[in-house]
Scaffold this motif. Structure first.
Motif, PDB file in Angstrom:
ATOM      1  N   LEU A 164       9.303  61.387  15.035  1.00 51.82           N
ATOM      2  CA  LEU A 164       8.755  61.891  16.078  1.00 51.82           C
ATOM      3  C   LEU A 164       7.311  61.262  16.505  1.00 51.82           C
ATOM      4  O   LEU A 164       6.958  61.215  17.596  1.00 51.82           O
ATOM      5  N   LYS A 165       6.545  61.024  15.509  1.00 50.88           N
ATOM      6  CA  LYS A 165       5.209  60.320  15.727  1.00 50.88           C
ATOM      7  C   LYS A 165       5.267  59.153  16.557  1.00 50.88           C
ATOM      8  O   LYS A 165       4.677  58.757  17.317  1.00 50.88           O
ATOM      9  N   ILE A 202       5.212  55.745  21.283  1.00 54.75           N
ATOM     10  CA  ILE A 202       5.995  54.641  22.076  1.00 54.75           C
ATOM     11  C   ILE A 202       5.675  55.356  23.803  1.00 54.75           C
ATOM     12  O   ILE A 202       5.522  54.629  24.719  1.00 54.75           O
ATOM     13  N   ILE A 203       5.864  56.559  23.742  1.00 55.76           N
ATOM     14  CA  ILE A 203       5.380  57.328  24.993  1.00 55.76           C
ATOM     15  C   ILE A 203       4.177  57.111  25.655  1.00 55.76           C
ATOM     16  O   ILE A 203       4.090  56.845  26.633  1.00 55.76           O
ATOM     17  N   LEU A 245      -5.717  61.680  32.217  1.00 56.46           N
ATOM     18  CA  LEU A 245      -4.251  62.223  31.822  1.00 56.46           C
ATOM     19  C   LEU A 245      -3.786  61.706  30.276  1.00 56.46           C
ATOM     20  O   LEU A 245      -3.218  62.425  29.529  1.00 56.46           O
ATOM     21  N   LEU A 246      -4.295  60.406  30.221  1.00 60.89           N
ATOM     22  CA  LEU A 246      -3.986  59.676  28.860  1.00 60.89           C
ATOM     23  C   LEU A 246      -5.030  60.523  27.924  1.00 60.89           C
ATOM     24  O   LEU A 246      -4.494  60.603  26.627  1.00 60.89           O
ATOM     25  N   PHE A 247      -6.196  60.922  28.093  1.00 68.95           N
ATOM     26  CA  PHE A 247      -6.849  61.640  27.040  1.00 68.95           C
ATOM     27  C   PHE A 247      -6.193  63.051  26.618  1.00 68.95           C
ATOM     28  O   PHE A 247      -6.165  63.162  25.604  1.00 68.95           O
ATOM     29  N   LEU A 248      -5.821  63.569  27.771  1.00 72.77           N
ATOM     30  CA  LEU A 248      -4.935  64.927  27.457  1.00 72.77           C
ATOM     31  C   LEU A 248      -3.710  64.831  26.529  1.00 72.77           C
ATOM     32  O   LEU A 248      -3.336  65.433  25.772  1.00 72.77           O
ATOM     33  N   TYR A 249      -2.987  63.371  26.972  1.00 77.76           N
ATOM     34  CA  TYR A 249      -1.950  63.349  26.056  1.00 77.76           C
ATOM     35  C   TYR A 249      -2.334  63.083  24.774  1.00 77.76           C
ATOM     36  O   TYR A 249      -1.394  63.503  23.721  1.00 77.76           O
ATOM     37  N   SER A 250      -3.257  62.302  24.447  1.00 81.61           N
ATOM     38  CA  SER A 250      -3.635  62.051  23.149  1.00 81.61           C
ATOM     39  C   SER A 250      -3.908  62.981  22.280  1.00 81.61           C
ATOM     40  O   SER A 250      -3.627  63.667  20.977  1.00 81.61           O
ATOM     41  N   ILE A 304      -0.524  66.053  22.828  1.00 76.35           N
ATOM     42  CA  ILE A 304       0.728  65.742  22.525  1.00 76.35           C
ATOM     43  C   ILE A 304       0.579  64.906  21.127  1.00 76.35           C
ATOM     44  O   ILE A 304       1.335  65.129  20.025  1.00 76.35           O
ATOM     45  N   GLU A 305      -0.177  63.964  21.113  1.00 75.06           N
ATOM     46  CA  GLU A 305      -0.497  63.304  19.787  1.00 75.06           C
ATOM     47  C   GLU A 305      -0.908  63.984  18.856  1.00 75.06           C
ATOM     48  O   GLU A 305      -0.721  63.626  17.790  1.00 75.06           O
TER      49      GLU A 305
END
Length: 224
Positions: free
Chosen positions: A7-8, A13-14, A57-62, A65-66
């Motif tokens: 999952l990680k 990859i996403i 958006l990439l900050f929020l994803y990290s 989500i990450e």
């Protein structure tokens, strides 16, 4: 345990895909906002803000989500003199790499005229603040996305430092395809290689951001 690792890896990859897709979509914003009621300067500002939005958006994803830091590599702190020395070394390496690349491209008569760049230079001549804002945007967003975010994650997924450096640099070069010439893909790819190796060496994104900003500011100022 194995499912958690898978999952990680999928999450990483996403994130890698997003770090490429989001800036590319930001680049396309200018095509969708073309309108007789919107002047060229405003359209250019919109395209810059779109790049900032992709970084956000990439900050929020990290974070969401990450569930980890945006910068996987902790920042190495340097004294002022050491920082300036690293900045100077990075700048000189960049200059040398670009000079050699330019000379080789000249030998092979690679076309360097870019209508998109010429149009941007015309806007910069009308507004030096736009020029400055463009350099700030490129320095911060591109380094944070392609070196700060993308490079360490590629190393984890590929399990190979050199492959991660090369791939991140190629992707960085392809992000400049909008300029419409091979020169403006090869040039940024070489620049990406220099910055990626320097990030591996110094583990300090601020050195790259400042060097990138100063480089763009110098080149664009000379061209205008």
């Amino acid at each position: 345990m194995l499912s958690d690792l898978n999952l990680k890896k999928k999450t990483l990859i996403i994130g890698i895909l997003l770090s490429v897709i989001l800036p590319f979509l930001a680049m396309l914003v200018s095509f969708f906002t073309k309108s007789p009621s919107i002047d060229n300067v405003t359209q250019f500002y919109i395209s810059r803000f779109a790049i900032w939005a992709s970084l956000l958006l990439l900050f929020l994803y990290s974070f969401k989500i990450e569930k980890q830091h945006f910068l996987l590599w902790g920042e190495t702190n340097y004294s002022f003199l050491t920082f300036m020395k690293a900045l100077l070394i990075t700048f000189l390496k960049l200059y040398t790499a670009v000079f050699v690349t330019g000379f080789l491209l000249l030998l092979f008569s690679v076309p360097k005229e870019s209508m998109a760049l010429n149009n941007a230079l015309l806007l910069f001549k009308k507004s030096y603040f736009l020029l400055f804002f463009t350099c700030v945007t490129a320095g911060i967003t591109e380094e944070l996305i392609f070196r700060g975010y993308l490079l360490p994650r590629l190393e984890i997924v590929l399990k190979n430092k050199i492959s991660a450096i090369v791939l991140s640099s190629i992707l960085f070069g392809l992000m400049h395809i909008g300029y419409g010439t091979l020169l403006h893909i090869i040039g940024p790819t070489v620049i990406g290689l220099v910055f990626a190796f320097q990030y591996e060496k110094y583990r300090n994104i601020k050195i790259l951001i400042l060097c990138h900003f100063l480089w763009d500011l110098l080149i664009l100022t000379l061209k205008t």
